[in-house]
Design a protein around this motif. Structure first.
Motif, PDB file in Angstrom:
ATOM      1  N   LYS A  74       0.841  -1.208   0.000  1.00 25.56           N
ATOM      2  CA  LYS A  74       0.000   0.000   0.000  1.00 25.56           C
ATOM      3  C   LYS A  74       0.871   1.251   0.000  1.00 25.56           C
ATOM      4  O   LYS A  74       0.530   2.256  -0.619  1.00 25.56           O
ATOM      5  N   ASN A 101       0.589   9.458  -5.362  1.00 23.91           N
ATOM      6  CA  ASN A 101       0.732  10.818  -4.833  1.00 23.91           C
ATOM      7  C   ASN A 101       1.979  11.564  -5.261  1.00 23.91           C
ATOM      8  O   ASN A 101       2.086  12.765  -5.018  1.00 23.91           O
ATOM      9  N   SER A 151       0.767   4.207  -2.693  1.00 25.11           N
ATOM     10  CA  SER A 151       0.603   5.596  -2.275  1.00 25.11           C
ATOM     11  C   SER A 151       1.646   6.494  -2.926  1.00 25.11           C
ATOM     12  O   SER A 151       1.330   7.588  -3.412  1.00 25.11           O
TER      13      SER A 151
END
Length: 60
Positions: free
Chosen positions: A41, A49, A45
């Protein structure tokens, strides 16, 4: 060759990830995670991002 993320276990058994450039050089590392799923995860991310903006906080 394109860069790649590697997920691995560190010496303490925690999961981490690192981003390697096409030449094999480590250019970023993630924090320590207790599960492989959490490390994955973290990779997602970063991929989601990461932008192209640079904020210079050095004051110079």
């Amino acid at each position: 060759m394109a860069g790649k993320f590697e997920v691995y276990k560190d010496k303490s058994g925690a999961f981490r990830f690192r981003l390697k450039a096409g030449n094999g050089e480590v250019i970023a590392t993630g924090e320590s995670y207790t599960t492989k799923a959490a490390a994955l995860k973290g990779v997602e991310s970063v991929k989601t991002n990461a932008g192209s903006d640079v904020v210079d906080l050095t004051g110079s």
